[in-house]
Design a protein around this motif. Structure first.
Motif, PDB file in Angstrom:
ATOM      1  N   ARG A   7      12.949  41.860  38.374  1.00 26.32           N
ATOM      2  CA  ARG A   7      13.400  41.385  39.693  1.00 26.32           C
ATOM      3  C   ARG A   7      14.655  42.136  40.146  1.00 26.32           C
ATOM      4  O   ARG A   7      14.769  42.561  41.300  1.00 26.32           O
ATOM      5  CB  ARG A   7      13.688  39.880  39.670  1.00 26.32           C
ATOM      6  N   THR A  16       9.693  45.677  47.509  1.00 29.55           N
ATOM      7  CA  THR A  16       8.960  44.418  47.449  1.00 29.55           C
ATOM      8  C   THR A  16       8.066  44.447  46.209  1.00 29.55           C
ATOM      9  O   THR A  16       7.902  45.495  45.565  1.00 29.55           O
ATOM     10  CB  THR A  16       8.063  44.253  48.693  1.00 29.55           C
ATOM     11  N   GLN A  17       7.473  43.309  45.906  1.00 21.03           N
ATOM     12  CA  GLN A  17       6.502  43.291  44.812  1.00 21.03           C
ATOM     13  C   GLN A  17       5.335  44.208  45.134  1.00 21.03           C
ATOM     14  O   GLN A  17       4.805  44.877  44.243  1.00 21.03           O
ATOM     15  CB  GLN A  17       6.025  41.863  44.549  1.00 21.03           C
ATOM     16  N   GLU A  28      -0.389  43.263  42.403  1.00 18.74           N
ATOM     17  CA  GLU A  28       0.753  42.489  42.871  1.00 18.74           C
ATOM     18  C   GLU A  28       0.784  41.112  42.206  1.00 18.74           C
ATOM     19  O   GLU A  28       1.856  40.583  41.911  1.00 18.74           O
ATOM     20  CB  GLU A  28       0.688  42.366  44.392  1.00 18.74           C
ATOM     21  N   ARG A  32       3.923  39.458  40.346  1.00 16.97           N
ATOM     22  CA  ARG A  32       4.427  38.150  40.782  1.00 16.97           C
ATOM     23  C   ARG A  32       4.443  37.161  39.621  1.00 16.97           C
ATOM     24  O   ARG A  32       5.431  36.461  39.395  1.00 16.97           O
ATOM     25  CB  ARG A  32       3.582  37.612  41.936  1.00 16.97           C
ATOM     26  N   ASN A  33       3.350  37.094  38.852  1.00 16.52           N
ATOM     27  CA  ASN A  33       3.291  36.160  37.720  1.00 16.52           C
ATOM     28  C   ASN A  33       4.311  36.509  36.643  1.00 16.52           C
ATOM     29  O   ASN A  33       4.907  35.620  36.041  1.00 16.52           O
ATOM     30  CB  ASN A  33       1.879  36.115  37.139  1.00 16.52           C
ATOM     31  N   GLU A  35       7.258  38.148  37.144  1.00 18.26           N
ATOM     32  CA  GLU A  35       8.600  37.852  37.644  1.00 18.26           C
ATOM     33  C   GLU A  35       8.866  36.357  37.749  1.00 18.26           C
ATOM     34  O   GLU A  35      10.010  35.922  37.627  1.00 18.26           O
ATOM     35  CB  GLU A  35       8.817  38.528  38.993  1.00 18.26           C
ATOM     36  N   ASN A  36       7.829  35.578  37.974  1.00 15.64           N
ATOM     37  CA  ASN A  36       7.974  34.116  38.025  1.00 15.64           C
ATOM     38  C   ASN A  36       7.843  33.477  36.657  1.00 15.64           C
ATOM     39  O   ASN A  36       7.823  32.250  36.536  1.00 15.64           O
ATOM     40  CB  ASN A  36       6.949  33.513  38.992  1.00 15.64           C
TER      41      ASN A  36
END
Length: 76
Positions: A7, A16-17, A28, A32-33, A35-36
């Motif tokens: 991140r 951006t992602q 993507e 996203r998964n 980074e979260n």
């Protein structure tokens, strides 16, 4: 590389992602998964994500008593 470093690296690059997904040829959703902190990508995916960030000028800083981090190359 951990999720926070990913991140932070994107933030330094103002990516951006979607930008990272395109640069690394990884979905993507995978980024996203990761980074979260919902999942950890396969080793090969982590490798190409990191390589894309490094190619763009990110340096990954190892644990040094203050925790791992990232920074940009000089002139980057």
């Amino acid at each position: 590389m951990n999720a926070a470093q990913c991140r932070a690296a994107r933030g330094l690059l103002r990516w951006t992602q979607a930008d990272l997904a395109q640069a690394s040829n990884v979905s993507e959703v995978t980024i996203r998964n990761f980074e979260n902190e919902k999942s950890v990508p396969q080793r090969a995916s982590l490798s190409v994500i990191r390589a894309a960030l490094e190619a763009a000028g990110v340096i990954f800083v190892a644990e040094n008593g203050e925790g791992p981090g990232v920074r940009l190359r000089k002139g980057g």
